[in-house]
Structures are given as C-alpha cells and as structure tokens.
Design an enzyme around this catalytic site. Structure first.
Site, PDB file in Angstrom:
ATOM      1  N   CYS A   1      56.527   6.009  43.335  1.00 13.64           N
ATOM      2  CA  CYS A   1      56.440   6.748  42.073  1.00 13.64           C
ATOM      3  C   CYS A   1      57.534   6.302  41.091  1.00 13.64           C
ATOM      4  O   CYS A   1      58.593   5.853  41.501  1.00 13.64           O
ATOM      5  CB  CYS A   1      56.647   8.230  42.327  1.00 13.64           C
ATOM      6  SG  CYS A   1      55.512   8.916  43.528  1.00 13.64           S
TER       7      CYS A   1
ATOM      8  N   ARG B   1      56.217  -0.895  40.449  1.00 16.47           N
ATOM      9  CA  ARG B   1      56.632  -0.155  41.639  1.00 16.47           C
ATOM     10  C   ARG B   1      55.439   0.229  42.510  1.00 16.47           C
ATOM     11  O   ARG B   1      55.600   0.581  43.667  1.00 16.47           O
ATOM     12  CB  ARG B   1      57.382   1.127  41.230  1.00 16.47           C
ATOM     13  CG  ARG B   1      58.658   0.850  40.489  1.00 16.47           C
ATOM     14  CD  ARG B   1      59.174   2.092  39.811  1.00 16.47           C
ATOM     15  NE  ARG B   1      59.687   3.070  40.755  1.00 16.47           N
ATOM     16  CZ  ARG B   1      60.934   3.133  41.164  1.00 16.47           C
ATOM     17  NH1 ARG B   1      61.805   2.267  40.724  1.00 16.47           N
ATOM     18  NH2 ARG B   1      61.328   4.061  42.009  1.00 16.47           N
TER      19      ARG B   1
ATOM     20  N   TRP C   1      52.429   7.458  43.331  1.00 14.21           N
ATOM     21  CA  TRP C   1      51.978   6.690  44.492  1.00 14.21           C
ATOM     22  C   TRP C   1      51.763   7.736  45.580  1.00 14.21           C
ATOM     23  O   TRP C   1      52.722   8.350  46.050  1.00 14.21           O
ATOM     24  CB  TRP C   1      53.062   5.688  44.882  1.00 14.21           C
ATOM     25  CG  TRP C   1      52.679   4.721  45.941  1.00 14.21           C
ATOM     26  CD1 TRP C   1      51.946   3.584  45.779  1.00 14.21           C
ATOM     27  CD2 TRP C   1      53.043   4.769  47.321  1.00 14.21           C
ATOM     28  NE1 TRP C   1      51.830   2.928  46.981  1.00 14.21           N
ATOM     29  CE2 TRP C   1      52.486   3.630  47.942  1.00 14.21           C
ATOM     30  CE3 TRP C   1      53.786   5.654  48.112  1.00 14.21           C
ATOM     31  CZ2 TRP C   1      52.641   3.357  49.299  1.00 14.21           C
ATOM     32  CZ3 TRP C   1      53.936   5.381  49.461  1.00 14.21           C
ATOM     33  CH2 TRP C   1      53.364   4.250  50.032  1.00 14.21           C
TER      34      TRP C   1
ATOM     35  N   ASN D   1      59.908  12.293  42.153  1.00 16.86           N
ATOM     36  CA  ASN D   1      59.804  11.211  43.142  1.00 16.86           C
ATOM     37  C   ASN D   1      60.434  11.724  44.427  1.00 16.86           C
ATOM     38  O   ASN D   1      61.428  12.439  44.370  1.00 16.86           O
ATOM     39  CB  ASN D   1      60.616   9.984  42.723  1.00 16.86           C
ATOM     40  CG  ASN D   1      59.977   9.234  41.594  1.00 16.86           C
ATOM     41  OD1 ASN D   1      58.924   9.616  41.117  1.00 16.86           O
ATOM     42  ND2 ASN D   1      60.630   8.172  41.157  1.00 16.86           N
ATOM     43  N   GLY D   2      59.919  11.280  45.566  1.00 12.74           N
ATOM     44  CA  GLY D   2      60.483  11.707  46.841  1.00 12.74           C
ATOM     45  C   GLY D   2      59.531  12.652  47.542  1.00 12.74           C
ATOM     46  O   GLY D   2      58.348  12.737  47.190  1.00 12.74           O
TER      47      GLY D   2
ATOM     48  N   GLU E   1      57.127 -14.608  57.364  1.00 11.81           N
ATOM     49  CA  GLU E   1      57.158 -14.280  55.940  1.00 11.81           C
ATOM     50  C   GLU E   1      55.901 -14.825  55.247  1.00 11.81           C
ATOM     51  O   GLU E   1      55.303 -14.143  54.401  1.00 11.81           O
ATOM     52  CB  GLU E   1      58.457 -14.843  55.321  1.00 11.81           C
ATOM     53  CG  GLU E   1      58.607 -14.707  53.829  1.00 11.81           C
ATOM     54  CD  GLU E   1      58.519 -13.281  53.298  1.00 11.81           C
ATOM     55  OE1 GLU E   1      58.549 -12.326  54.083  1.00 11.81           O
ATOM     56  OE2 GLU E   1      58.384 -13.138  52.078  1.00 11.81           O
TER      57      GLU E   1
ATOM     58  N   LYS F   1      53.177 -12.500  53.321  1.00 11.22           N
ATOM     59  CA  LYS F   1      52.794 -12.726  51.918  1.00 11.22           C
ATOM     60  C   LYS F   1      51.283 -12.845  51.793  1.00 11.22           C
ATOM     61  O   LYS F   1      50.673 -12.263  50.916  1.00 11.22           O
ATOM     62  CB  LYS F   1      53.430 -14.023  51.447  1.00 11.22           C
ATOM     63  CG  LYS F   1      54.463 -14.215  50.478  1.00 11.22           C
ATOM     64  CD  LYS F   1      55.313 -13.264  49.795  1.00 11.22           C
ATOM     65  CE  LYS F   1      55.629 -11.935  50.385  1.00 11.22           C
ATOM     66  NZ  LYS F   1      57.028 -11.580  50.334  1.00 11.22           N
TER      67      LYS F   1
ATOM     68  N   GLU G   1      49.552  -9.386  52.375  1.00 11.72           N
ATOM     69  CA  GLU G   1      49.763  -8.324  51.386  1.00 11.72           C
ATOM     70  C   GLU G   1      49.087  -8.602  50.046  1.00 11.72           C
ATOM     71  O   GLU G   1      48.664  -7.661  49.377  1.00 11.72           O
ATOM     72  CB  GLU G   1      51.248  -7.977  51.217  1.00 11.72           C
ATOM     73  CG  GLU G   1      52.110  -8.997  50.521  1.00 11.72           C
ATOM     74  CD  GLU G   1      53.541  -8.509  50.351  1.00 11.72           C
ATOM     75  OE1 GLU G   1      54.456  -9.323  50.462  1.00 11.72           O
ATOM     76  OE2 GLU G   1      53.752  -7.317  50.101  1.00 11.72           O
TER      77      GLU G   1
ATOM     78  N   HIS H   1      50.390 -18.519  75.484  1.00 13.48           N
ATOM     79  CA  HIS H   1      50.484 -17.232  76.190  1.00 13.48           C
ATOM     80  C   HIS H   1      49.509 -16.207  75.617  1.00 13.48           C
ATOM     81  O   HIS H   1      49.680 -15.008  75.847  1.00 13.48           O
ATOM     82  CB  HIS H   1      51.924 -16.716  76.131  1.00 13.48           C
ATOM     83  CG  HIS H   1      52.895 -17.631  76.788  1.00 13.48           C
ATOM     84  ND1 HIS H   1      52.895 -17.859  78.148  1.00 13.48           N
ATOM     85  CD2 HIS H   1      53.859 -18.433  76.273  1.00 13.48           C
ATOM     86  CE1 HIS H   1      53.844 -18.743  78.447  1.00 13.48           C
ATOM     87  NE2 HIS H   1      54.434 -19.105  77.315  1.00 13.48           N
TER      88      HIS H   1
ATOM     89  N   LYS I   1      56.561  -1.191  45.333  1.00  9.89           N
ATOM     90  CA  LYS I   1      57.675  -2.133  45.283  1.00  9.89           C
ATOM     91  C   LYS I   1      58.914  -1.578  45.968  1.00  9.89           C
ATOM     92  O   LYS I   1      59.572  -2.252  46.724  1.00  9.89           O
ATOM     93  CB  LYS I   1      57.985  -2.455  43.815  1.00  9.89           C
ATOM     94  CG  LYS I   1      59.113  -3.452  43.624  1.00  9.89           C
ATOM     95  CD  LYS I   1      58.709  -4.833  44.083  1.00  9.89           C
ATOM     96  CE  LYS I   1      59.825  -5.843  44.003  1.00  9.89           C
ATOM     97  NZ  LYS I   1      59.537  -7.015  44.845  1.00  9.89           N
TER      98      LYS I   1
HETATM   99  C1  F6R Z   1      56.967  -7.778  50.939  1.00 13.13           C
HETATM  100  C2  F6R Z   1      57.923  -6.811  50.429  1.00 13.13           C
HETATM  101  C3  F6R Z   1      58.346  -5.705  51.325  1.00 13.13           C
HETATM  102  C4  F6R Z   1      59.852  -5.416  51.115  1.00 13.13           C
HETATM  103  C5  F6R Z   1      60.255  -4.177  51.917  1.00 13.13           C
HETATM  104  C6  F6R Z   1      61.739  -3.915  51.815  1.00 13.13           C
HETATM  105  O1  F6R Z   1      56.707  -8.769  50.003  1.00 13.13           O
HETATM  106  O2  F6R Z   1      58.344  -6.885  49.315  1.00 13.13           O
HETATM  107  O3  F6R Z   1      58.073  -5.985  52.647  1.00 13.13           O
HETATM  108  O4  F6R Z   1      60.566  -6.530  51.510  1.00 13.13           O
HETATM  109  O5  F6R Z   1      59.552  -3.063  51.459  1.00 13.13           O
HETATM  110  O6  F6R Z   1      62.120  -3.701  50.501  1.00 13.13           O
HETATM  111  P1  F6R Z   1      63.617  -3.868  50.050  1.00 13.13           P
HETATM  112  O7  F6R Z   1      63.965  -5.306  50.201  1.00 13.13           O
HETATM  113  O8  F6R Z   1      63.634  -3.427  48.618  1.00 13.13           O
HETATM  114  O9  F6R Z   1      64.444  -2.997  50.938  1.00 13.13           O
END
Ligand code: F6R
Length: 674
Positions: free
Chosen positions: A2, A27, A88, A113-114, A546, A550, A553, A569, A669
């Site tokens: 949010c 976000r 959100w 938020n929260g 990673e 990517k 997601e 395995h 985000k």
């Molecule tokens: C993936 C991504 C998330 C963040 C995770 C941690 O592309 O962005 O997996 O890496 O939510 O977020 P931060 O780094 O802000 O603690």
C-alpha cells in the site's frame, strides 16, 4: 505494498495527490482512492478498482458532469486538504468497498498501511457500539475508533463549555451510525469551533485511538471537525512528511512528493504528527513534543521518470553501470577499499567478529548467498545466510561475535526488520554488531542498525529488483574486503585484485548489455513454455536462483534453479525437448564439471541456453544455444556480470508474454507486512 499520500495546502490538493499516487504505483496495488475536504469542509471520496487512471477518470467524470450542470467550480472534486491511497489487499479481496480511504460517519477519513492485528476484537466491540462496517478491511476499525475518540474529546470540551456557552447542550452519545449518515448536533459543532483554536481535536482523538491498536501502521487522518489539520502516525510502516512553503504533505516514500518538495522529515517509530499548512508538530512515542530534522533529498522528480524506456525495469537494467560507479564512489581508492565506508567504528567492530549471519528476502537473499561463497572461499570467515521469514520464527543459535548483516533494497521489508529487532534483544548479552546494506536512506533498517552501507542504485521503481541486486553485490564485495583486511585475512594483493576488478565492472556490464538483440531472439524459445530450469555451480548457483526468480515473477513461467551437480539427484527426470535449460558457464575451476552436467542434459534431449565467458569455449551445436556474454571476468565480477543477460532474458520473455512488467500480478515492491 500500500502507498499513502496526503497534504494540506492553499491550492487544490487533488492533482498533487493523484501525481503522488502515480509515483507510488511501483509499490504494487490493486485499487486506489482519494478523500478531500471540499470547499464546504465536507468529506468527498472517490475510489476505484485497478489502475490510478481509473480513479483519475472517475474524478474527471464528476468534474465534467458538474460543468455540464453549470455548477460552480468549487463544487467539483476540489479541496485544500486530503488523503489518498493505493491498496494492496491483505484483509478482504481487491474491491472498491475495500479500497481506502475509509470513512466514519462522513466525519473522519483514514488511509492506512500495515495491519491492525487485533482488528477482529475491535470490530466486535464496535459492532456492539452500533458502528456499521462496509468493508472487510482491518482499516475500517481505525476510522471508527478515531471517530469514537473524536466524539469523546468533543464531549469533554462541550461539557466544560456548556455552562459558559449554552446551558442546553447535552453531551453526544456515541452514535449508531452508518457510513455517510451524519447525525451530529449543529449547536455542538458551533461550540466546538469556538473551542477549536485552543484544542487539538483530531490530534487528541488519533492519539487516544492509537492506544487501542496492536500491529503496524502508517496512518493519514482528516476530519470535518478539525478541517485544517492532517494527522500522520507511524509504527512499523514508513511515513515521511514533505515540507513546503505554506503547504505540507505526507507520503509512504519521498518519490511520491518530489514534484512538490525536496525537504523531508522522516517520522520515527511511534511518532504522531499534527500537520497544518503552516506548522508541523511532532510527538514521540511518549507523547513528548520533539524536533525531527528536515533533510534535503538529492533525488529529483526526473530520477523516477521513465525517460526513453518502455518500462522501469528496462531503464533500471541499463542504469546498472552508473549505479555501480555511484556505489563505489568514495568507497575505494586506486588500490584499496575504505573500511570506513561502513562507518567510522567499522574497523574496530570487524576486528572482533568471528562469523557472519546474513538475513534478507527474495532477490536480496540471493545476493547474500553469493557473498557466502566469497566469505568462506576467499577469507575463510564462516558465513550463514537465511531468509528472514524463516529466521524470525525459529530459535536460531547465534554465536557471540557474529556480524549480523541485513540486506534490503527498501529497508522496510517487515520480515527482515523483525529479524533485526529480534537480534537487538540479544545484544545486551552478546556481541552481535549489526550492519545493513540498503538502498533507501532513512529507512527503518538503516535507523535500527549499528552500521549502514547505502547502495547508491537510485530509486528502483520496477517491482523486479535489478540494479539494487547488482549494487548489493558490489557492497558485499567491499564488505568482504573490509572484513578480510580488518581481520588480517586478506593480502594487499588480493585486495588490489578485487578493487581493480570492481573498477572494470561498469565496462563489463555495458558489454553484457550489448547482447540484448541476441537475447531478444532467444526469448522467443520461452513464448510457449510453461517451465524452465536454471543451472549454475558455485556463485553461479545463486545467480541461477536469481535468474529463475526474475523469470517467474515477471513472465509467470514456472522456473526453478538447481546447482548443476544436483541434476542427477532428481530434476533430470524433468528434462525433455520442451523445457529450456538456462546455464551460466564462467571460465572457472568448475567449468569442466559443468560441461559434464550439460552433456547429461543433452543426452536427454534438453534444450540448452548457455551464457558463457569467451574463454569457456562451449560451442553452439544442436541443443545448445551459446551466448558469449562476457570475457575475462574474475571471481567477484563474474556473478555480477552474468546476472545481467539473465535480467534481459526475463524482461524480453515478459514482453513476449504481454505481462505487466513493472507491476507483476500479486506482487508488491516494498513488503511491509508479513
Ligand atoms: C524480486 C524482488 C523481491 C525483493 C524482496 C526483498 O525481484 O524484488 O524478491 O528482493 O521482496 O525486498 P527488499 O530488498 O526491499 O528487502
């Protein structure tokens, strides 16, 4: 997650709130809303499901219909004080009735938020008190609670004024009100107005209400009874105040307010602020009035604009050479890493440590995994890495003299923050210095850690983390060197090699970016695929993780990463001609082993996409598409450089799939809730 934006000004606040909401889109959200006090000091609210442009359209429609009806301008959706929100969903489905702001009795409007953890209990009490609920959210209890406290404050004022002002006024009974059906006594309102100048109606009401809440919140509140005041409160969720000239604003982060100000006050845990056009008054967790410094952000509104790029993710991938330069600036000399880059007391701290515990989530966790290889291989310092959501809910054994490192782009990730807070309780009995590697100055993690290293990636708007990851790895390579030097575990020659490698890194990344055309071609192979495997060995294993994260997601293709040696395995059973297998093949000690693993895949008809070092010499042949992604990368620069083509691959697959690259479904985000 949010996003909140709000403000009080002499001008119409609506365009500022809308622009702020757009800047918070990154976000992640599913609905949005805005509430203002109009020229008659009445609450007007508009909410909408989906994108901000839907909300904007609704506002335009109202304005246009008023114009057609030849209504006065001031009857349009305009006001000088207001709050707005991107939601959100946590409690209740994405729906217009669940979108914020939430209103009680047309007197109080709230954005939040929260999570209010005890909302069920509060809801039960409020239902008994006669309040009605129009949403499934936890936030609606906040609106009702503030309303109830407001009525209590008003009753107290009324009682103490009745003898002198009007003997006929009786205190208000807490009303059994539906949302939007005002029942309040006008005579009482008059008395109130007289008393209002010397009182802090809304401030008192919100402060009293906060005592009822368990959980986390950032709040923005306005009320018709105190129409020039905006109240902000923070506990567990970030909130900043934007300081203007004769106008003030609030937002979840500075990026929302950059078009109107570059001066910010960062609220601290437990702070409550009374905000008017002229003055900001802040009270700390104990109710004491406090001064918080005004900080000038060096970000410009332009820094969070898209420019020539179609998506923020693409822009941010291409910003990586500069992000590395900015992160290294002032942290290295020609041949050395400056240990003081981690804080003036860093060297003394690093000398005392015996092991490292890294905690992070998602992409940031992957950077920690790369660092584990570095710490144990290069300087022989034991290093554990764990995702925060697991760590915080078990009873980890943490040794004395552990350097506790959190890594986070946002600095607000609830799980990472909770893990750090848990460790802080142990600091009384153990030497556990804490360090955060973070991209956002003044974020919660930076405030709560002993040492801070800011990655200077600049604002990262795309939900999928790219340049933040790259700069985290740069930061971790500097930490490796700083710790190695401080503990006398790294020779000067090793240090120079790392520093010289880092100096070449922007050039290596630029070179990797030049392969975009070839990657666009390869991305076609994924268009019809439902799954993909990513393989790597050593530090390339976390890079494979990673790459897989990517891809899933942003393209919604299921992707998994394996250490290449683990194939036999189990995962080898998955291999056939339909599953692309992405492999990273640097020219290192494990290359021959990796080549054998690739033959195992080839023998089962697997379709391989290999990103190699020019020196690795894996030749393209049926079943193998090889991209010479880089040349002569070193131990530190290899994982950072090889990650770049994987980012581009995910991006171009997502373009082909037509997904929402910058705001993928269901994701946020900054994950400020558990
Ligand atoms: C993936 C991504 C998330 C963040 C995770 C941690 O592309 O962005 O997996 O890496 O939510 O977020 P931060 O780094 O802000 O603690």
């Amino acid at each position: 997650m949010c996003g909140i934006v709000g403000g009080v000004a002499e001008r119409n606040i609506v365009p500022i709130l809308l622009e702020g909401l757009k800047r918070l889109e990154y976000r992640g959200y599913d609905s949005s809303g805005i509430a203002i006090l109009d020229t008659e000091e009445q609450i007007q609210r508009i909410r909408s499901l989906g994108k901000i442009k839907n909300l904007e359209q609704k506002i335009k429609t109202i304005d246009a219909s008023n114009l057609v009806a030849r209504r006065r301008d001031d009857q349009n959706f305009q006001g000088k004080i207001g709050i707005a929100h991107t939601r959100w969903a946590t409690h209740g489905v994405p729906a217009e009735n669940n979108a914020h702001p939430h209103i009680c009795n047309n007197r109080v409007a709230v954005v939040h938020n929260g999570i209010i953890e005890n909302y069920q209990q509060l809801k039960t009490q409020q239902l008994e008190q006669g309040y009605r609920f129009t949403s499934e959210t936890d936030t609606e209890v906040v609106a009702h609670c503030v309303h109830r406290e407001l009525v209590n404050v008003i009753n107290n004022i009324t009682l103490s004024n009745t003898t002198s002002v009007s003997p006929n006024v009786t205190p208000t009974v807490i009303p059994s009100e539906a949302e939007g059906s005002p029942t309040d006594n006008t005579q009482q309102q008059k008395i109130l107005r007289q008393a209002q100048d010397d009182s802090d109606l809304l401030l008192q009401a919100v402060t009293n209400a906060l005592k009822h809440f368990e959980g986390a919140y950032a709040l923005g509140v306005v009320a018709t009874d105190d129409p020039d005041t905006l109240i902000a409160a923070r506990k567990g969720s970030p909130l900043v105040i934007g300081v203007g000239i004769g106008e003030h604003f609030i937002a979840s982060d500075v990026s929302a307010l950059l078009p109107v100000t570059q001066s910010f006050i960062f609220l601290e845990e437990g702070d409550v602020a009374k905000i008017t056009r002229e003055v900001v008054t802040i009270y700390d967790v104990n109710g004491e009035q406090v001064e918080r410094p005004v900080k000038i952000s060096n970000l410009t509104a332009h820094a969070v604009e898209l420019g020539e790029h179609r998506h923020y993710m693409h822009k941010e991938i291409f910003e990586q050479p500069q992000a590395v330069i900015d992160t290294l600036e002032g942290r290295i000399t020609q041949d050395h890493v400056l240990v003081s880059a981690f804080g003036y007391e860093a060297e003394a701290i690093f000398k005392t440590i015996q092991q490292i515990q890294i905690i992070a989530c998602g992409t940031s966790y992957h950077s920690g995994l790369v660092a584990k290889y570095w710490f144990e291989d290069i300087v022989g310092v034991p290093c554990q890495v764990e995702v925060a959501s697991e760590y915080r809910y078990r009873n980890p054994v943490i040794q004395d003299n552990t350097l506790f490192v959190t890594i986070s782009q946002s600095g607000e990730t609830a799980d990472t923050l909770a893990a750090l807070q848990q460790i802080k309780l142990l600091k009384k009995v153990k030497n556990i210095p804490t360090l955060t590697i973070c991209n956002v100055p003044e974020s919660s993690l930076t405030r709560e850690s002993d040492l801070t290293f800011l990655t200077h990636a600049g604002p990262e708007i795309g939900v999928a983390s790219t340049k933040a990851f790259t700069t985290q790895l740069v930061a971790l390579s500097l930490l490796l060197t700083a710790v190695g030097k401080s503990m006398s575990l790294m020779s000067e020659e090793q240090e120079q090699k790392i520093v010289h490698g880092l100096q070449k890194l922007p050039g290596l990344i630029r070179k990797a970016l030049q392969h975009e055309e070839k990657i666009i071609e390869i991305a076609q192979c994924f268009a019809e695929r439902e799954s993909a495997l990513f393989l790597g060995r050593g530090t390339m294993y976390p890079i494979a993780m990673e790459g897989a994260l990517k891809l899933k997601e942003i393209s919604y293709i299921h992707a998994e990463a394996y250490p290449a040696g683990e194939l036999k395995h189990g995962p080898l059973a998955l291999i056939d001609e339909h599953i692309p297998v992405v492999t990273i093949a640097p020219h290192d000690d494990l290359l021959e082993k990796l080549k054998s693993n690739l033959q195992e895949v080839k023998a089962r008809g697997g379709q391989m996409i290999v990103f190699e070092d020019e020196q690795s010499n894996i030749s393209s042949e049926p079943g193998f598409r090889v991209i010479k992604a880089t040349t002569n990368v070193g131990r530190i620069t290899a994982p950072i450089t090889f990650n770049v083509p994987l980012q581009l691959l995910s991006y171009h697959v997502a373009l082909i799939k037509g997904t929402d690259v910058d705001q993928p479904r269901n994701l946020a985000k900054s994950v400020t809730v558990e």
